[in-house]
Design an enzyme around this catalytic site. Structure first.
Site, PDB file in Angstrom:
ATOM      1  N   SER A  91      98.299  29.594   6.980  1.00 57.67           N
ATOM      2  CA  SER A  91      96.925  29.799   7.439  1.00 57.67           C
ATOM      3  C   SER A  91      96.013  29.664   6.226  1.00 57.67           C
ATOM      4  CB  SER A  91      96.772  31.199   8.046  1.00 57.67           C
ATOM      5  OG  SER A  91      95.411  31.531   8.242  1.00 57.67           O
ATOM      6  N   LYS A 116     101.138  35.427   5.504  1.00 59.33           N
ATOM      7  CA  LYS A 116     100.868  34.000   5.350  1.00 59.33           C
ATOM      8  C   LYS A 116     100.888  33.568   3.883  1.00 59.33           C
ATOM      9  CE  LYS A 116     100.546  32.955   9.702  1.00 59.33           C
ATOM     10  NZ  LYS A 116     101.540  32.086  10.358  1.00 59.33           N
ATOM     11  N   TYR A 166      98.217  40.128   7.965  1.00 55.70           N
ATOM     12  CA  TYR A 166      98.266  38.689   8.224  1.00 55.70           C
ATOM     13  C   TYR A 166      98.247  37.899   6.921  1.00 55.70           C
ATOM     14  CZ  TYR A 166      97.354  34.352  10.779  1.00 55.70           C
ATOM     15  OH  TYR A 166      97.435  33.078  11.313  1.00 55.70           O
TER      16      TYR A 166
END
Length: 224
Positions: free
Chosen positions: A123, A140, A136
């Site tokens: 991401s 990532k 997150y």
């Protein structure tokens, strides 16, 4: 070609499975939810290494091998570190990072046999962190590091591509508080368009590799 896709029940994973089928290849889907019945699939929770490995082996044996793996499965738990329940925070890392490693590890014997390819999904938040997204971003950032290491480790044996997508129009943002949803100015990408870049990476002949792809809306706020 047989292409195994995690997270293939929705979002980028589903768009990739559809794009793979349009190429005349075979999509093999792994998801915690039951995917579209048109795809050969196995349900599995990627937070559980045993389930992830079982799903890969089952689909690979059923299909007679693997030519590619796309790790599109991903979840999030928005909020400040002190506010997100520890179990929820850790599950994000288990699914997004450790699940990716488990799937690739289980697939390597098949991919080495075919000189196949791996496309991992990170991401833009794996390059530039934002507040209230520590789980997150941690997961990532980990996928970025894992993939770059794999590209070195597997050179000459398995192709490795790191996909770094920006925001897409998927159900990923459903159910979030309003402050964690993209605004109308975000101009999110159609996941079908991003899936075409995955197909492009998979289509390259053995020995020719797309190392990294950043694919985001022109108005992406987390890039550069």
């Amino acid at each position: 070609m047989n292409i195994l896709i995690t997270g293939g029940a929705s979002g980028l994973g589903l768009a990739t499975a559809e794009a793979v089928e349009k190429e005349g290849w075979r999509a093999l889907v792994v998801d915690v939810r039951e995917p579209d019945q048109r795809f050969d699939h196995v349900t599995a929770d990627l937070a559980d290494r045993g389930e992830a490995e079982r799903a890969v082996r089952e689909l690979a044996e059923r299909a007679g091998g693997l030519d590619g793996v796309v790790t599109a499965a991903g979840i999030d738990a928005c909020g400040r570190l002190e506010d997100v329940p520890a179990d929820d925070w850790e599950r994000v890392v288990k699914v997004n990072l450790l699940g990716t490693a488990s799937v690739v590890r289980a697939a390597l014997p098949y991919l080495k046999h075919t000189r196949g390819k791996v496309v991992t999904c990170a991401s833009t938040l794996g390059l530039r962190p934002l507040s209230d997204a520590s789980a997150y971003s941690a997961s990532k950032f980990g996928v970025v590091g894992l993939t770059r290491a794999l590209a070195v480790e597997l050179r000459g044996e398995v192709g490795v591509t790191l996909l770094i997508p920006g925001g897409m129009r998927t159900g990923f943002f459903d159910g979030r508080p309003e402050q964690y949803k993209p605004g109308p100015e975000a101009g999110l990408n159609d996941p079908a368009d991003v899936a075409q870049t995955v197909v492009f990476a998979l289509r390259q002949p053995a020995g020719c590799e797309v190392r990294e792809l950043v694919v985001c809306p022109s108005t992406e706020t987390s890039w550069p």
